[in-house]
Scaffold this motif. Structure first.
Motif, mmCIF file in Angstrom:
data_model
loop_
_atom_site.group_PDB
_atom_site.id
_atom_site.type_symbol
_atom_site.label_atom_id
_atom_site.label_comp_id
_atom_site.label_asym_id
_atom_site.label_seq_id
_atom_site.Cartn_x
_atom_site.Cartn_y
_atom_site.Cartn_z
ATOM 1 N N PHE A 98 0.880 -1.175 0.000
ATOM 2 C CA PHE A 98 0.000 0.000 0.000
ATOM 3 C C PHE A 98 0.912 1.218 0.000
ATOM 4 O O PHE A 98 1.726 1.373 0.903
ATOM 5 C CB PHE A 98 -0.890 -0.048 1.259
ATOM 6 C CG PHE A 98 -2.059 0.887 1.245
ATOM 7 C CD1 PHE A 98 -2.272 1.766 2.292
ATOM 8 C CD2 PHE A 98 -2.968 0.869 0.205
ATOM 9 C CE1 PHE A 98 -3.371 2.616 2.303
ATOM 10 C CE2 PHE A 98 -4.072 1.718 0.200
ATOM 11 C CZ PHE A 98 -4.267 2.594 1.256
ATOM 12 N N GLN A 142 -5.396 8.982 -0.457
ATOM 13 C CA GLN A 142 -6.171 7.834 0.002
ATOM 14 C C GLN A 142 -5.419 6.522 -0.174
ATOM 15 O O GLN A 142 -5.894 5.466 0.223
ATOM 16 C CB GLN A 142 -7.513 7.768 -0.740
ATOM 17 C CG GLN A 142 -7.425 7.432 -2.220
ATOM 18 C CD GLN A 142 -7.259 8.665 -3.087
ATOM 19 O OE1 GLN A 142 -6.552 9.605 -2.744
ATOM 20 N NE2 GLN A 142 -7.918 8.650 -4.238
ATOM 21 N N ARG A 176 -3.160 0.686 -3.668
ATOM 22 C CA ARG A 176 -2.806 -0.709 -3.379
ATOM 23 C C ARG A 176 -2.226 -1.323 -4.645
ATOM 24 O O ARG A 176 -2.930 -1.441 -5.642
ATOM 25 C CB ARG A 176 -4.014 -1.495 -2.891
ATOM 26 C CG ARG A 176 -3.647 -2.938 -2.523
ATOM 27 C CD ARG A 176 -4.668 -3.585 -1.585
ATOM 28 N NE ARG A 176 -4.853 -2.838 -0.353
ATOM 29 C CZ ARG A 176 -4.022 -2.832 0.666
ATOM 30 N NH1 ARG A 176 -2.890 -3.518 0.593
ATOM 31 N NH2 ARG A 176 -4.308 -2.140 1.765
ATOM 32 N N TYR A 178 -3.616 9.308 14.009
ATOM 33 C CA TYR A 178 -4.394 8.932 12.846
ATOM 34 C C TYR A 178 -5.110 7.615 13.118
ATOM 35 O O TYR A 178 -4.644 6.783 13.899
ATOM 36 C CB TYR A 178 -3.499 8.726 11.617
ATOM 37 C CG TYR A 178 -2.872 9.982 11.074
ATOM 38 C CD1 TYR A 178 -1.676 10.468 11.591
ATOM 39 C CD2 TYR A 178 -3.466 10.682 10.022
ATOM 40 C CE1 TYR A 178 -1.087 11.614 11.076
ATOM 41 C CE2 TYR A 178 -2.887 11.824 9.508
ATOM 42 C CZ TYR A 178 -1.702 12.281 10.041
ATOM 43 O OH TYR A 178 -1.121 13.418 9.536
ATOM 44 N N GLN A 218 -6.779 4.264 10.952
ATOM 45 C CA GLN A 218 -6.789 3.593 9.659
ATOM 46 C C GLN A 218 -7.636 2.340 9.774
ATOM 47 O O GLN A 218 -7.323 1.438 10.554
ATOM 48 C CB GLN A 218 -5.375 3.230 9.206
ATOM 49 C CG GLN A 218 -5.330 2.636 7.796
ATOM 50 C CD GLN A 218 -3.937 2.227 7.382
ATOM 51 O OE1 GLN A 218 -3.151 1.743 8.203
ATOM 52 N NE2 GLN A 218 -3.591 2.421 6.105
ATOM 53 N N GLY A 246 -7.037 -1.813 5.415
ATOM 54 C CA GLY A 246 -6.875 -1.670 3.983
ATOM 55 C C GLY A 246 -7.280 -0.336 3.408
ATOM 56 O O GLY A 246 -7.369 -0.188 2.194
ATOM 57 N N ARG A 247 -7.534 0.628 4.280
ATOM 58 C CA ARG A 247 -7.998 1.932 3.795
ATOM 59 C C ARG A 247 -6.953 3.016 4.070
ATOM 60 O O ARG A 247 -5.888 2.768 4.614
ATOM 61 C CB ARG A 247 -9.312 2.302 4.503
ATOM 62 C CG ARG A 247 -10.375 1.228 4.446
ATOM 63 C CD ARG A 247 -10.953 1.096 3.060
ATOM 64 N NE ARG A 247 -11.770 2.227 2.694
ATOM 65 C CZ ARG A 247 -13.061 2.351 2.992
ATOM 66 N NH1 ARG A 247 -13.663 1.426 3.690
ATOM 67 N NH2 ARG A 247 -13.732 3.413 2.584
ATOM 68 N N GLY A 248 -7.301 4.251 3.680
ATOM 69 C CA GLY A 248 -6.406 5.372 3.913
ATOM 70 C C GLY A 248 -6.457 5.852 5.340
ATOM 71 O O GLY A 248 -7.144 5.290 6.190
ATOM 72 N N LEU A 249 -5.701 6.894 5.606
ATOM 73 C CA LEU A 249 -5.596 7.444 6.954
ATOM 74 C C LEU A 249 -6.658 8.503 7.211
ATOM 75 O O LEU A 249 -6.998 9.270 6.323
ATOM 76 C CB LEU A 249 -4.225 8.091 7.135
ATOM 77 C CG LEU A 249 -3.023 7.174 7.054
ATOM 78 C CD1 LEU A 249 -1.760 8.003 7.056
ATOM 79 C CD2 LEU A 249 -3.020 6.196 8.201
ATOM 80 N N GLY A 255 1.921 1.621 15.702
ATOM 81 C CA GLY A 255 0.469 1.483 15.660
ATOM 82 C C GLY A 255 -0.103 0.557 16.715
ATOM 83 O O GLY A 255 0.567 -0.356 17.208
ATOM 84 N N ARG A 271 -3.588 -1.785 17.258
ATOM 85 C CA ARG A 271 -4.809 -2.309 16.643
ATOM 86 C C ARG A 271 -5.871 -2.435 17.720
ATOM 87 O O ARG A 271 -5.733 -3.210 18.660
ATOM 88 C CB ARG A 271 -4.506 -3.644 15.972
ATOM 89 C CG ARG A 271 -3.579 -3.498 14.774
ATOM 90 C CD ARG A 271 -3.018 -4.823 14.323
ATOM 91 N NE ARG A 271 -4.051 -5.728 13.844
ATOM 92 C CZ ARG A 271 -3.844 -7.020 13.621
ATOM 93 N NH1 ARG A 271 -2.665 -7.552 13.854
ATOM 94 N NH2 ARG A 271 -4.816 -7.770 13.171
#
Lengths: 114, 111
Positions: A91, A107, A110, B35, B37, B40-43, B104, B106
């Protein structure tokens, strides 16, 4: 806040080919942009700092000939992964900002190399 | 390069409980940001605290900064299942320009 757009959001490419990722600041001028890479379940690792009109500064361990960065204008930086291999699947996220203030992130893209 | 450590690495709590995450860093900083997240996505930017600030609030979020200990904490009160995500601290180094991320935490909030 300011908007940073990254394109594409995902890409699949064949091993050995090159892939270009774009990072655009839509409503502000970014003299500096940053490129990060994030492997699954890991944090973001800074790859390089991209300065408009000059060569990028790469972090230790990042191959500059493999990850080509071009910052041709105040609103656009590109990252090209050359001769991609499956281990480059990750990513990739760009950011733009000014020292002392919030950094604005794209954004993410990937990349999957098959 | 990575600036510092976050603990815990993973945290599982019940909905309604508070969640506290800690971040330590190594160098002098201009500011520290948190931040979120989703997988699998953006910040998503949560909050920025400057080096001359000690505490900051934003909705259910409370951030503290102790520059003498080079540490920060993020408190999420009355957690919700939707808070399930990874949380990262990131620092802007003094005299520098780049944002460096911690490892990070989780967070998993059970409904």
């Amino acid at each position: 806040g300011a908007v940073v757009s990254q394109h594409p959001s995902w890409v699949i490419c064949k091993s050995g080919t090159s892939v270009k990722i774009e990072c655009r600041s839509l409503d502000f001028q970014a003299t500096t942009m940053f490129w990060y890479r994030q492997f699954p379940k890991q944090s973001l690792m800074l790859m390089a700092t991209s300065n408009e009109g000059s060569k990028a500064t790469y972090e230790q361990g990042v191959e500059k000939d493999k990850f080509l960065i071009n910052h041709a204008s105040l609103t656009l930086s590109t990252l090209t992964v050359t001769s991609a291999h499956p281990e480059d699947s990750s990513f990739y996220i760009c950011s733009a900002g000014t020292s002392g203030d919030e950094a604005f992130f794209g954004q993410g893209t990937r990349l999957t190399v098959v | 390069s990575q600036q510092g450590e976050e603990d815990p690495q993973a945290l599982s709590i019940q909905e309604g409980e508070n969640a506290t995450m800690n971040c330590s860093y190594k160098t002098s900083i201009n500011n520290l940001q948190w931040y979120r997240q989703n997988s699998g996505r953006g910040l998503v930017h949560l909050i920025l605290i400057r080096s001359n600030e000690r505490e900051k609030h934003s909705g259910r979020l409370r951030v503290t900064l102790d520059t003498s200990k080079k540490s920060s904490s993020l408190l999420i009160t009355a957690s919700r299942a939707a808070d399930t995500a990874s949380y990262f601290c990131a620092t802007d180094e003094m005299g520098g320009f780049k944002t460096i991320f911690g490892a990070g935490t989780r967070l998993f909030v059970k409904a």
